[in-house]
Design a protein around this motif. Structure first.
Motif, PDB file in Angstrom:
ATOM      1  N   LEU A   1       3.125  -8.810  -2.105  1.00 43.87           N
ATOM      2  CA  LEU A   1       2.289  -7.872  -1.350  1.00 43.87           C
ATOM      3  C   LEU A   1       2.610  -6.433  -1.740  1.00 43.87           C
ATOM      4  CD1 LEU A   1       0.254  -7.268   0.923  1.00 43.87           C
ATOM      5  CD2 LEU A   1       2.173  -7.323   2.530  1.00 43.87           C
ATOM      6  N   ALA A   2       3.904  -6.105  -1.798  1.00 44.71           N
ATOM      7  CA  ALA A   2       4.309  -4.741  -2.151  1.00 44.71           C
ATOM      8  C   ALA A   2       3.882  -4.393  -3.575  1.00 44.71           C
ATOM      9  CB  ALA A   2       5.825  -4.591  -1.997  1.00 44.71           C
ATOM     10  N   GLY A   3       4.107  -5.308  -4.515  1.00 46.28           N
ATOM     11  CA  GLY A   3       3.737  -5.057  -5.900  1.00 46.28           C
ATOM     12  C   GLY A   3       2.239  -4.878  -6.075  1.00 46.28           C
ATOM     13  N   THR A   4       1.451  -5.706  -5.400  1.00 46.32           N
ATOM     14  CA  THR A   4      -0.013  -5.606  -5.491  1.00 46.32           C
ATOM     15  C   THR A   4      -0.502  -4.285  -4.906  1.00 46.32           C
ATOM     16  OG1 THR A   4      -0.165  -8.015  -5.269  1.00 46.32           O
ATOM     17  CG2 THR A   4      -2.174  -6.741  -4.897  1.00 46.32           C
ATOM     18  N   THR A   5       0.074  -3.904  -3.784  1.00 50.05           N
ATOM     19  CA  THR A   5      -0.337  -2.663  -3.118  1.00 50.05           C
ATOM     20  C   THR A   5      -0.042  -1.449  -3.984  1.00 50.05           C
ATOM     21  OG1 THR A   5       0.161  -3.711  -0.988  1.00 50.05           O
ATOM     22  CG2 THR A   5      -0.132  -1.331  -0.998  1.00 50.05           C
ATOM     23  N   VAL A   6       1.159  -1.404  -4.570  1.00 50.24           N
ATOM     24  CA  VAL A   6       1.543  -0.260  -5.407  1.00 50.24           C
ATOM     25  C   VAL A   6       0.677  -0.205  -6.667  1.00 50.24           C
ATOM     26  CG1 VAL A   6       3.402   0.699  -6.831  1.00 50.24           C
ATOM     27  CG2 VAL A   6       3.894  -0.134  -4.534  1.00 50.24           C
TER      28      VAL A   6
ATOM     29  N   LYS B   1       8.015   0.649  -0.007  1.00 51.77           N
ATOM     30  CA  LYS B   1       8.924   0.388   1.118  1.00 51.77           C
ATOM     31  C   LYS B   1       8.153  -0.050   2.359  1.00 51.77           C
ATOM     32  CE  LYS B   1      12.526   2.515   3.938  1.00 51.77           C
ATOM     33  NZ  LYS B   1      13.300   3.760   4.227  1.00 51.77           N
ATOM     34  N   SER B   2       7.068   0.654   2.666  1.00 48.67           N
ATOM     35  CA  SER B   2       6.290   0.317   3.868  1.00 48.67           C
ATOM     36  C   SER B   2       5.553  -1.007   3.721  1.00 48.67           C
ATOM     37  CB  SER B   2       5.300   1.436   4.183  1.00 48.67           C
ATOM     38  OG  SER B   2       4.388   1.604   3.126  1.00 48.67           O
ATOM     39  N   SER B   3       5.378  -1.473   2.486  1.00 47.44           N
ATOM     40  CA  SER B   3       4.723  -2.771   2.260  1.00 47.44           C
ATOM     41  C   SER B   3       5.667  -3.939   2.479  1.00 47.44           C
ATOM     42  CB  SER B   3       4.163  -2.828   0.826  1.00 47.44           C
ATOM     43  OG  SER B   3       3.215  -1.815   0.623  1.00 47.44           O
ATOM     44  N   GLY B   4       6.933  -3.646   2.736  1.00 47.36           N
ATOM     45  CA  GLY B   4       7.887  -4.706   3.075  1.00 47.36           C
ATOM     46  C   GLY B   4       8.589  -5.333   1.893  1.00 47.36           C
ATOM     47  N   CYS B   5       8.754  -4.600   0.779  1.00 46.42           N
ATOM     48  CA  CYS B   5       9.442  -5.177  -0.387  1.00 46.42           C
ATOM     49  C   CYS B   5      10.863  -5.577   0.001  1.00 46.42           C
ATOM     50  CB  CYS B   5       9.464  -4.175  -1.542  1.00 46.42           C
ATOM     51  SG  CYS B   5      10.462  -2.712  -1.220  1.00 46.42           S
ATOM     52  N   ARG B   6      11.315  -6.696  -0.547  1.00 45.40           N
ATOM     53  CA  ARG B   6      12.657  -7.193  -0.221  1.00 45.40           C
ATOM     54  C   ARG B   6      13.639  -7.031  -1.371  1.00 45.40           C
ATOM     55  NH1 ARG B   6      12.519 -10.237   4.508  1.00 45.40           N
ATOM     56  NH2 ARG B   6      14.784  -9.976   4.367  1.00 45.40           N
ATOM     57  N   THR B   7      13.146  -7.144  -2.595  1.00 41.89           N
ATOM     58  CA  THR B   7      14.011  -7.047  -3.785  1.00 41.89           C
ATOM     59  C   THR B   7      13.265  -6.284  -4.893  1.00 41.89           C
ATOM     60  OG1 THR B   7      13.219  -9.068  -4.847  1.00 41.89           O
ATOM     61  CG2 THR B   7      15.002  -9.312  -3.228  1.00 41.89           C
ATOM     62  N   PRO B   8      13.988  -5.901  -5.954  1.00 40.81           N
ATOM     63  CA  PRO B   8      13.304  -5.242  -7.089  1.00 40.81           C
ATOM     64  C   PRO B   8      12.281  -6.119  -7.795  1.00 40.81           C
ATOM     65  CG  PRO B   8      15.670  -4.775  -7.148  1.00 40.81           C
ATOM     66  CD  PRO B   8      15.465  -5.824  -6.098  1.00 40.81           C
ATOM     67  N   LEU B   9      12.187  -7.415  -7.448  1.00 41.06           N
ATOM     68  CA  LEU B   9      11.207  -8.288  -8.079  1.00 41.06           C
ATOM     69  C   LEU B   9       9.778  -7.800  -7.839  1.00 41.06           C
ATOM     70  CD1 LEU B   9      10.845 -10.948  -9.695  1.00 41.06           C
ATOM     71  CD2 LEU B   9      10.595 -12.123  -7.493  1.00 41.06           C
ATOM     72  N   CYS B  10       9.561  -7.027  -6.778  1.00 38.77           N
ATOM     73  CA  CYS B  10       8.215  -6.519  -6.499  1.00 38.77           C
ATOM     74  C   CYS B  10       7.698  -5.680  -7.661  1.00 38.77           C
ATOM     75  CB  CYS B  10       8.206  -5.715  -5.209  1.00 38.77           C
ATOM     76  SG  CYS B  10       9.331  -4.314  -5.198  1.00 38.77           S
ATOM     77  N   ASN B  11       8.614  -5.041  -8.403  1.00 37.03           N
ATOM     78  CA  ASN B  11       8.195  -4.241  -9.552  1.00 37.03           C
ATOM     79  C   ASN B  11       7.614  -5.099 -10.673  1.00 37.03           C
ATOM     80  OD1 ASN B  11       9.009  -1.332  -9.016  1.00 37.03           O
ATOM     81  ND2 ASN B  11      10.907  -2.396  -8.528  1.00 37.03           N
TER      82      ASN B  11
END
Length: 496
Positions: free
Chosen positions: A51-56, A376-386
């Motif tokens: 979710l965080a990666g898609t949003t960014v 951060k606000s998207s709820g990323c948990r680890t650097p894998l979101c990148n």
């Protein structure tokens, strides 16, 4: 006789083996943080990271295209820059919320070198800046950034934002004005204002107003006391994806108009599709120079080598790296949720990202405060979101460049103006007036020198003035400090 024989006697080297193994493992985990968090990764984390990666990615794709234009590069270079850097963070970053990529400041600082040497200069700049940053990380030299004060940085950011907004305003008006200097562009806008393309201008203004509205929509709902969490969730996604929505709306409008009046909007045009070629950056450049002759002006092309390129970059490449470090560390600390930040490792990750980016022609990168806040606000948990940021950007390079053709330049200009306008730190002026009026001197000196000459000279001048003021304060207070110390010593003597 010893029942264990000679095998029962361990040498000092064998005794130290477990300690050495632990030391090596700790060092590897320090330099490759993925070895620490990946074994502890849980499947519930995956949804948050996707979710965080898609949003960014919805933010970085339009910004990457826009900032490539600011840097004077073909627009696909912005997507190359946005795709490589986040992927490197997966392995080397210690702060999950930090995301690297193209930024307005790095684009503006790259512009003069790209203009002089061509698009190939971007890769060499990334390589040199990355090597300097990596060296600072390995040698723990991050403290060098303390030489640039907050007031100098505020003046520099404000000037950079002013210059970028001025450059983009000509795109908003649909004007073709040569040059990138503040005075040249401003003078060109004034002299050619009558040639404004109304369709470009109207679309640009509407886009800016729409972006501002979506950005403040959540606050507006809170003010109206709307408490439904579903509505707040939808408005949050609209706020985060406002740049992508603005670009998509511009594409739809331009595609519709192109069927009837092809020249009504100025379009971005062709963007080269496909995965970038991985190769060494160029170390020599063909530089064109206009030479006046009796028969007119001729263009002479000169090949300059690596050493000449280094001389041309000069102090500018070091200042670019220092600004990149300042932004990255500040953003890493602000998004770490109160946890300690390994600054040296963050510098290593930043340096390695720039070095790898050089092999695809990316221009220098640093952390983006806006995108890191979204991550951060998207709820990323680890650097894998990148990883998901990189994957979506790569897919857009491969399959969406035909759509990018229809992006209006006015829409890109509106996205950039909306992004950099908050960088003008006008609020610093009343604050410094109350706290320390002398600090206004380096602030305004940095601002006007950066605005009217070059970014590098502005930082040097502002830093020099700040250091002179610090030395003046120190020498002024030194007699008072010595006097107070003498009185304290006398009081101790008298008491004894």
């Amino acid at each position: 006789m010893d029942p264990l024989g000679e095998q029962g006697c361990l040498s000092d080297e064998e005794k130290n083996k477990p300690y050495k193994s632990k030391h090596v493992a700790d060092y590897l985990q320090k330099r490759l943080p993925i070895l620490k968090w990946l074994p502890e990764y849980k499947m519930p984390f995956l949804f948050n990271d996707i979710l965080a990666g898609t949003t960014v990615s919805l933010t970085v794709i339009p910004q990457g295209i826009a900032y490539a234009a600011v840097a004077g590069l073909p627009l696909q270079y912005g997507l190359y820059t946005a795709f490589v850097a986040p992927f490197i963070l997966v392995f080397f970053s210690t702060v999950p919320a930090v995301t690297l990529g193209p930024t307005a400041v790095m684009a503006l600082m790259s512009l003069p070198y790209v203009t002089a040497l061509g698009p190939e200069a971007a890769g060499l700049m990334s390589l040199l800046a990355g090597m300097f940053i990596l060296l600072c990380g390995l040698l723990n030299l991050g403290f060098l950034t303390e030489l640039i004060s907050g007031t100098v940085l505020a003046g520099f950011c404000s000037a950079a934002a002013t210059r970028i907004m001025t450059m983009q305003f000509r795109q908003l008006l649909g004007l073709k004005i040569p040059g990138n200097g503040f005075i040249d562009v401003l003078n060109g806008i004034i002299l050619n204002i009558q040639d404004t393309k109304i369709t470009d201008f109207v679309l640009g203004i509407i886009t800016i107003l729409a972006i501002i509205f979506l950005k403040n929509l959540s606050a507006l709902l809170r003010k109206c006391q709307v408490r439904d969490p579903r509505i707040h969730k939808v408005t949050w996604y609209l706020c985060v994806g406002r740049n992508a929505l603005a670009i998509a709306a511009g594409c739809i409008i331009s595609f519709y108009l192109s069927s009837g009046v092809s020249s009504s909007l100025t379009l971005t045009g062709y963007i080269e599709p496909g995965v970038p070629v991985v190769e060494l950056p160029s170390f020599s450049f063909n530089v064109s120079k206009d030479i006046p002759t009796l028969n007119g002006t001729i263009t002479d092309t000169t090949l300059i080598g690596f050493l000449d390129s280094l001389q041309f970059f000069g102090l500018g490449i070091i200042l670019l790296a220092v600004v990149s470090i300042l932004e990255h560390i500040a953003i890493a600390k602000s998004t770490s949720s109160g946890k300690s930040v390994d600054s040296s490792q963050e510098l290593c990750s930043l340096g390695i990202a720039n070095i790898f980016g050089a092999f695809v022609g990316a221009f220098p990168v640093t952390a983006s405060f806006a995108r890191s806040a979204v991550q951060k606000s998207s709820g990323c948990r680890t650097p894998l979101c990148n990883f998901f940021v990189s994957a979506i950007v790569l897919l857009s390079i491969m399959f969406m460049t035909d759509i990018f053709y229809y992006i209006p330049k006015a829409s890109l200009a509106a996205v950039i103006i909306s992004a950099v306008a908050p960088m003008i730190e006008y609020h610093e002026i009343p604050y410094l007036w109350k706290v320390s009026r002398l600090e206004l001197v380096p602030f305004f000196a940095t601002y006007f020198v950066c605005l009217l000459t070059t970014i590098e000279l502005g930082i040097v001048v502002g830093t020099a003035i700040h250091l002179v003021l610090v030395a003046f304060h120190t020498t002024r207070k030194a007699p008072e400090i010595r006097h107070n110390q003498e009185w304290k010593c006398l009081e101790i003597v008298l008491k004894n």
